[in-house]
Design a protein around this motif. Structure first.
Motif, PDB file in Angstrom:
ATOM      1  N   THR A  29     -29.358 -31.102  31.097  1.00 33.42           N
ATOM      2  CA  THR A  29     -29.581 -29.679  30.890  1.00 33.42           C
ATOM      3  C   THR A  29     -28.950 -29.274  29.571  1.00 33.42           C
ATOM      4  N   ARG A  31     -28.400 -25.864  26.988  1.00 32.06           N
ATOM      5  CA  ARG A  31     -28.519 -24.422  26.761  1.00 32.06           C
ATOM      6  C   ARG A  31     -28.075 -24.116  25.346  1.00 32.06           C
ATOM      7  N   MET A  68     -37.254 -24.619  30.146  1.00 32.75           N
ATOM      8  CA  MET A  68     -36.871 -24.130  31.467  1.00 32.75           C
ATOM      9  C   MET A  68     -36.661 -22.618  31.493  1.00 32.75           C
ATOM     10  N   GLU A  72     -32.833 -22.450  27.770  1.00 32.00           N
ATOM     11  CA  GLU A  72     -32.536 -23.693  28.502  1.00 32.00           C
ATOM     12  C   GLU A  72     -33.669 -24.703  28.383  1.00 32.00           C
ATOM     13  N   LEU A  74     -34.651 -28.943  29.584  1.00 30.39           N
ATOM     14  CA  LEU A  74     -34.322 -30.114  30.381  1.00 30.39           C
ATOM     15  C   LEU A  74     -34.788 -31.317  29.587  1.00 30.39           C
ATOM     16  N   ARG A 107     -30.148 -34.089  40.888  1.00 30.72           N
ATOM     17  CA  ARG A 107     -31.552 -33.750  41.076  1.00 30.72           C
ATOM     18  C   ARG A 107     -32.304 -34.871  41.803  1.00 30.72           C
ATOM     19  N   ARG A 141     -41.248 -23.380  36.369  1.00 28.29           N
ATOM     20  CA  ARG A 141     -39.993 -23.361  37.114  1.00 28.29           C
ATOM     21  C   ARG A 141     -40.176 -22.256  38.143  1.00 28.29           C
TER      22      ARG A 141
END
Length: 188
Positions: A29, A31, A68, A72, A74, A107, A141
């Motif tokens: 992840t 950001r 995302m 953000e 991924l 995940r 999402r």
């Protein structure tokens, strides 16, 4: 190295589509400020793929970047390279407002393979899955039934779904039920 344990140990189901738990998908992840050219350059250099657009995916073999949210991403990679890429990203983003986290073990990932994958996903998600509305490289999402998830089309007959590992078994059974033989609606 021993085999990695996943929530379902690679379970699979064959129905309208083949539902299969992916083993050991690396996920990071990220950001940060997408308007910051230096942030984007650092991320895309490490990822070795271009920056995705709004609700998009840029996939190149085993690597990828998925949009995302407005701040953000991924990053997809092999499981083994995730910690290495985290370190590279942290070094490349020094001085930038950012977050980098290896979420690979947090995940569960599934692939859907087959011509009926649009219909299977449409049964579960509030997303228009028709051609022309949801295309290869699009990311959503959203929720699949009661579970927060994201999914994208890798090709016309392959989709990937990611959710929290804690609901991995529920997600697998949800996908299997939606793809049960004889459950096709024939709408898409």
């Amino acid at each position: 190295m021993s085999d990695l344990a996943t929530s379902l140990n690679g379970a699979s189901f064959d129905g309208l589509v083949r539902v299969e738990e992916l083993r050991a998908q690396g996920m990071i992840t990220l950001r940060g400020d997408f308007a910051d050219a230096d942030f984007v350059a650092a991320v895309t250099q490490v990822a070795e793929v271009t920056m995705p657009g709004l609700r998009g995916a840029e996939l190149d073999g085993k690597r990828g970047l998925l949009w995302m949210s407005p701040d953000e991403l991924l990053m997809l990679c092999t499981y083994a390279e995730a910690p290495i890429l985290v370190a590279k990203l942290e070094r490349a983003l020094v001085g930038h407002h950012s977050l980098v986290a290896n979420v690979s073990d947090a995940r569960a990932c599934f692939t859907l393979q087959g011509q009926g994958l649009r219909e299977v996903l449409a049964k579960l998600a509030p997303v228009d899955m028709s051609r022309g509305q949801f295309e290869i490289g699009d990311v959503r999402r959203t929720r699949l039934a009661q579970v927060a998830a994201a999914f994208w089309l890798r090709s016309e007959d392959v989709a990937q779904v990611v959710c929290f590992r804690s609901v991995g078994a529920y997600m697998f059974h949800l996908l299997a039920t939606a793809s049960a033989p004889g459950s096709d609606v024939g709408f898409l």
